[in-house]
Design a protein around this motif. Structure first.
Motif, PDB file in Angstrom:
ATOM      1  N   ARG A 140      -8.071  -2.917  -4.079  1.00 16.51           N
ATOM      2  CA  ARG A 140      -7.323  -2.195  -5.102  1.00 16.51           C
ATOM      3  C   ARG A 140      -7.240  -3.026  -6.387  1.00 16.51           C
ATOM      4  O   ARG A 140      -7.390  -2.508  -7.488  1.00 16.51           O
ATOM      5  N   VAL A 146     -14.460   3.162  -6.622  1.00 13.22           N
ATOM      6  CA  VAL A 146     -13.682   2.904  -5.396  1.00 13.22           C
ATOM      7  C   VAL A 146     -14.601   2.345  -4.311  1.00 13.22           C
ATOM      8  O   VAL A 146     -14.268   1.355  -3.640  1.00 13.22           O
ATOM      9  N   ASP A 180      -7.168   6.956  -2.230  1.00 19.78           N
ATOM     10  CA  ASP A 180      -6.095   7.070  -3.220  1.00 19.78           C
ATOM     11  C   ASP A 180      -5.483   5.722  -3.558  1.00 19.78           C
ATOM     12  O   ASP A 180      -5.058   5.475  -4.683  1.00 19.78           O
ATOM     13  N   ASN A 181      -5.405   4.863  -2.559  1.00 11.42           N
ATOM     14  CA  ASN A 181      -4.850   3.536  -2.823  1.00 11.42           C
ATOM     15  C   ASN A 181      -5.697   2.765  -3.827  1.00 11.42           C
ATOM     16  O   ASN A 181      -5.158   2.133  -4.732  1.00 11.42           O
ATOM     17  N   VAL A 182      -7.007   2.819  -3.669  1.00 10.39           N
ATOM     18  CA  VAL A 182      -7.869   2.078  -4.589  1.00 10.39           C
ATOM     19  C   VAL A 182      -7.929   2.784  -5.944  1.00 10.39           C
ATOM     20  O   VAL A 182      -7.945   2.142  -6.999  1.00 10.39           O
ATOM     21  N   GLY A 211      -4.883   2.483  -9.264  1.00 12.04           N
ATOM     22  CA  GLY A 211      -4.906   1.624 -10.460  1.00 12.04           C
ATOM     23  C   GLY A 211      -5.846   2.161 -11.518  1.00 12.04           C
ATOM     24  O   GLY A 211      -5.571   2.081 -12.720  1.00 12.04           O
ATOM     25  N   ALA A 257     -10.844  -3.170  -8.078  1.00  7.16           N
ATOM     26  CA  ALA A 257     -11.370  -1.941  -8.696  1.00  7.16           C
ATOM     27  C   ALA A 257     -11.184  -1.979 -10.209  1.00  7.16           C
ATOM     28  O   ALA A 257     -11.961  -1.386 -10.956  1.00  7.16           O
ATOM     29  N   LEU A 262       0.845  -1.197   0.000  1.00  7.19           N
ATOM     30  CA  LEU A 262       0.000   0.000   0.000  1.00  7.19           C
ATOM     31  C   LEU A 262       0.883   1.250   0.000  1.00  7.19           C
ATOM     32  O   LEU A 262       2.014   1.230   0.468  1.00  7.19           O
ATOM     33  N   LEU A 267      -7.796  -4.114   1.857  1.00  5.17           N
ATOM     34  CA  LEU A 267      -7.637  -2.948   0.984  1.00  5.17           C
ATOM     35  C   LEU A 267      -6.833  -3.322  -0.267  1.00  5.17           C
ATOM     36  O   LEU A 267      -7.153  -2.884  -1.381  1.00  5.17           O
ATOM     37  N   SER A 268      -5.814  -4.149  -0.079  1.00  4.06           N
ATOM     38  CA  SER A 268      -5.022  -4.610  -1.234  1.00  4.06           C
ATOM     39  C   SER A 268      -5.908  -5.356  -2.219  1.00  4.06           C
ATOM     40  O   SER A 268      -5.765  -5.217  -3.434  1.00  4.06           O
TER      41      SER A 268
END
Lengths: 232, 255
Positions: free
Chosen positions: B164, B128, B109-111, B114, B167, B102, B160-161
């Motif tokens: 991501r 998201v 922003d992380n999601v 990509g 998405a 992450l 969350l990973s």
């Protein structure tokens, strides 16, 4: 990473201990059958007490095996051949416990035989008794040695048990039809034979479980248990 | 038009060998991952699980000294053909790594990262939030979107990973040790997400926890020293493995 169960030797010792409990249970149930058949053949009511006393130990062993199987499943997570072994022990344990119940029924027949006017000797009863005890012993030996061939030989012997049973029924029926005073003893003997036949079935079950243990597939409820024929 | 036949597998390899600096890490592996199934790759540490996973979306070539021989196909298309764009491959075949990857930015922003890289423009909130909903991280509160990703718990970071990767709406999802170092409750949440995703995409997971493979996958492959030793229905492989090495591995007796 924890991708291994536990060091092999520790786990193996637990599996061996479980097997030893099952062997003790089988040995005791075999002795119960021997005593019970003896009581019927010799019209000796004293055997019934010995059989019932032995049943308590069988029940204790069953509970111990249940407890250890639960522990093994929860803590050791057996896989593959070990999983099949634990599964088979649990099933064989049920079968052996039922054999003990049938021995108690036969012992009851022995008590009643002592008070009925005696039937002429029916050799088949002792013969079936010897046969089903040998089947049980060989099925357990096959389990210990992971020997599917011996297990299949045990399964084949169940047909001999059936043949002896019908032969015994014919003889008992002929006595009863000729002399009404033989009816109580004859009915009693039919019950004893029926219980012996069930013991043969249970020994056969154990042998089928051994084939599953060794080969990984069930042969239950197939037309033939032979290695070269396939059921429907 | 070609005659209608069985659909090609989602992913497949044909005699795949991967070497790092001359040392073979995968040897002659041929495997088919059927469409819409969950497949686990199990095996001891160093058996090539991660390398096989990475070969499915061309991640190995990012490692200096890596050489790949053999074929990898995605729905019948040669993934390593000259005209294939590796970035497009990685978009359609998403990967969630074992290590946290992450960014020190917000959850949003992380999601969105990509999606932006893919060139999606405009308001990304819908996409998201959809991805975060699938992994159970979003239920309508804006504060979650603004939270710093690195402030989340380990289990939430892993989820969350996954969000991501989701998405981008991948066809396949590759998961490397999806629950490594998570506590049982956090692991259970991740596993239930994987279980639910089986209807969305083809999933391949590499795991050192073979009981997890048993819980999640339709098919299991056992790798040992870079070789595919056994591959088949999970229940069959776990209860009656055909290969002695598989049996030894599963029962904890592999020397």
């Amino acid at each position: 990473m924890t991708d291994q169960i536990l060091p092999g030797s520790h786990f193996d010792a637990k599996l061996t201990a479980l097997q030893n409990l099952l062997l003790e249970m089988a040995g005791r149930s075999e002795e119960m059958v021997r005593l019970a058949v003896n009581g019927v053949v010799h019209r000796d009511p004293a055997r019934a007490g010995e059989v019932r006393a032995a049943e308590d130990r069988i029940d204790q062993l069953e509970l111990q095996i249940d407890e250890r199987v639960m522990e093994l499943l929860a803590l050791q997570r057996p896989m593959a051949g070990d999983l099949r072994f634990v599964f088979v022990v649990l099933k064989a344990c049920r079968d052996i416990e039922r054999i003990g119940d049938h021995a108690v029924n036969i012992a009851g027949a022995g008590e009643r035989a002592a008070v009925h006017p005696p039937l002429p000797e029916i050799l088949e009863i002792a013969e079936i008794g010897d046969l089903v005890r040998r089947m049980l012993g060989r099925a357990l030996g096959a389990l210990v040695n992971r020997d599917a061939d011996t297990a299949r030989a045990v399964i084949a012997e169940d047909k001999v048990v059936d043949a002896l049973r019908y032969s015994a029924f014919d003889i008992i029926m002929s006595y009863m039809s000729h002399q009404a005073r033989y009816i109580p003893a004859g009915m009693n003997m039919i019950l004893a034979v029926q219980n012996l036949e069930r013991i043969g079935d249970l020994a056969t079950n154990i042998a089928e479980e051994v084939v599953f243990l060794v080969e990984g597939h069930s042969i239950k409820h197939t037309r033939s248990a032979g290695p070269d024929e396939h059921g429907p | 038009m070609s005659a209608p036949g069985p659909a090609p597998p989602a992913l497949s390899t044909e005699r795949l060998t991967v070497r790092f600096d001359g040392k073979a890490v995968l040897r002659d592996v041929s495997i088919e991952i059927p469409l819409g199934r969950v497949v686990s790759i199990i095996g001891p540490a160093g058996s090539g699980k991660t390398t096989l996973l990475r070969s499915f979306n061309r991640m190995n070539e990012l490692i200096p000294g890596a050489k790949t021989a053999g074929k990898v196909h995605f729905r019948g298309v040669d993934l390593y053909a000259a005209e294939i764009d590796p970035a497009e491959v990685r978009r359609r075949i998403g990967m969630v790594f074992q290590e946290a990857t992450l960014f020190p930015k917000s959850v949003f922003d992380n999601v969105a990262f990509g999606l932006r890289a893919k060139g999606v423009e405009g308001d990304l909130h819908g996409l998201v939030e959809e991805a975060l909903t699938v992994v159970g991280l979003w239920s309508g509160g804006a504060e979650v979107l603004d939270a710093r990703a690195l402030d989340l718990t380990a289990g939430e970071q892993r989820r969350l990973s996954i969000a991501r990767a989701l998405a981008l709406k991948p066809d396949c999802l590759l998961l490397d040790e999806p629950t490594a170092a998570l506590d049982p409750a956090a692991s259970a949440k991740v596993e239930s997400i994987i279980h639910a995703l089986r209807h969305e995409c083809t999933i391949v997971l590499a795991t050192s926890d073979h009981t997890q493979a048993g819980r999640l996958s339709d098919l299991t492959a056992f790798l040992d020293s870079g070789r595919l030793m056994e591959y088949g229905a999970t229940q069959e492989l776990f209860t009656n493995p055909r290969n002695e090495r598989t049996e030894s591995y599963l029962t904890g007796r592999l020397p």
